[in-house]
Design an enzyme around this catalytic site. Structure first.
Site, PDB file in Angstrom:
ATOM      1  N   ASP A 179      45.265  31.767  37.505  1.00 53.90           N
ATOM      2  CA  ASP A 179      44.939  32.897  38.370  1.00 53.90           C
ATOM      3  C   ASP A 179      44.266  32.424  39.644  1.00 53.90           C
ATOM      4  OD1 ASP A 179      42.015  32.856  38.023  1.00 53.90           O
ATOM      5  OD2 ASP A 179      42.433  33.523  35.991  1.00 53.90           O
ATOM      6  N   LYS A 180      44.099  33.314  40.572  1.00 55.75           N
ATOM      7  CA  LYS A 180      43.654  32.975  41.922  1.00 55.75           C
ATOM      8  C   LYS A 180      42.320  32.246  41.939  1.00 55.75           C
ATOM      9  CE  LYS A 180      42.991  35.136  46.466  1.00 55.75           C
ATOM     10  NZ  LYS A 180      43.032  36.421  47.213  1.00 55.75           N
TER      11      LYS A 180
END
Length: 368
Positions: free
Chosen positions: A234-235
């Site tokens: 994820d980011k």
């Protein structure tokens, strides 16, 4: 007549203290009552103000204020002073970074690493050329997607063979004579490349996303090949990420049935209690089913908010969800090991190609 007691003692039983003889001398000031000091001819005499030797200043070296005086350094070579933000005493340099790395490295060293088998120790993978292969395998080997995604593309009717739409799964093609197109684009077998990256924070793990400001593909400057990320981070998660154009390899590394291990370094908002520690190892139930860690360790014995966790599940955001379900806030999450790959020697945002030996070991899969 009984003696009068004072402070628990009889006044008559006390021995009288001898008095100090009266002496002549000063009768006033701090030295009053002290005997006069008598000097004889052999005692050292003090100098009078006229006889006292004067201090010489002529031979004293002069302080230099010119060009010969060494200048104080204010540049980059001067070590920075460390101040407490609250004005208190200076804090020592953090040794816990080193302790963290020692703790997480112990977990990594217990797992086989691709880099340990490269070079002469990695025998090349012997393979035979197949003229006829399944259509989904050819699409995956062309670097478009994985085999599973290729099946979805075939069923969607966006794949043609020799100009005809093919929707039947399991169709075989001749790689030397048949022409395969996806959305009108000709697919060809490409040279397989494998890339390992140390993903920084703030980048989305995707090949293309019009809504994302930054993707991991923006970091691949100088790469001539069309590759895609294997799996997802994820980011806000950092760490080791693999990119390749080998769809079949990507399938083997991400599918749960292959049991590929992943190790994460986690920093939480507060220490993990022994009760929660045992729960994570024994198993907890999330919204999509039960989950448990393969291994869990305190990587810093002085700070139990820093954990190392090994897991093989490929569920979305699984590590964050494990700790959040127990009431912890994940401050930082870093993947340090993925299916035999580490980020050793790579700074944040850097990447490199796997060597031929490393790629062979990755293909074997027996060591991972």
């Amino acid at each position: 007549m009984e003696d009068k007691k004072k402070g628990g003692y009889s006044a008559a039983s006390k021995t009288p203290r001898p008095r100090r003889p009266r002496v002549s001398g000063n009768s006033h000031g701090p030295h009053a009552g002290q005997p006069e000091r008598i000097y004889d001819s052999n005692s050292p005499q003090r100098y009078s103000s006229e006889e006292r030797p004067r201090r010489s200043y002529g031979d004293r070296p002069q302080r230099s204020y010119g060009e010969d005086r060494p200048q104080r350094s204010y540049g980059e070579d001067r070590p920075a002073r460390r101040f407490s933000p609250k004005g208190g005493p200076r804090k020592p340099f953090r040794k816990d970074f080193r302790d963290d790395h020692d703790g997480i490295d112990r977990m990594i060293r217990r797992r086989p690493q691709v880099s340990d088998y490269q070079g002469d120790n990695a025998a090349p993978v012997e393979g035979t050329f197949q003229e006829e292969v399944r259509l989904n395998k050819f699409i995956a080997n062309s670097g478009v997607c994985s085999r599973r995604e290729a099946d979805q593309m075939i069923q969607a009717g966006v794949v043609t063979v020799n100009g005809e739409v093919v929707t039947e799964l399991g169709t075989k093609i001749n790689v030397l004579h048949d022409e395969v197109r996806y959305d009108g684009q000709l697919l060809q077998g490409e040279e397989k490349v494998y890339i390992v990256m140390n993903k920084p924070r703030g980048y989305v793990t995707t090949a293309s996303d019009p809504h994302a400001d930054k993707t991991v593909m923006d970091l691949l400057k100088g790469c001539e090949y069309r590759v895609f990320p294997v799996g997802r981070l994820d980011k806000n998660t950092t760490g080791v990420l693999m990119l390749t154009n080998d769809g079949e390899m990507a399938e083997r590394l991400t599918h749960p049935s292959y049991d590929k291990k992943k190790i994460y370094q986690v920093i939480l908002d507060r220490p993990v209690s022994q009760e929660d520690y045992d729960k994570i190892l024994s198993g907890i139930t999330l919204g999509d089913g039960p989950i448990k860690a393969d291994e869990l360790e305190y990587i810093d014995q002085n700070d139990h908010a820093k954990m190392g966790i090994e897991i093989h599940s490929g569920k979305n955001r699984i590590v964050r969800r494990i700790f959040e379900s127990l009431g912890y806030d994940v401050r930082a999450l870093d993947r340090v090991y993925f299916a035999g790959l580490t980020k050793k020697g790579l700074k944040k945002g850097e990447w490199r190609y796997l060597s031929e030996g490393e790629a062979n070991v990755l293909k074997m899969g027996a060591y991972l």
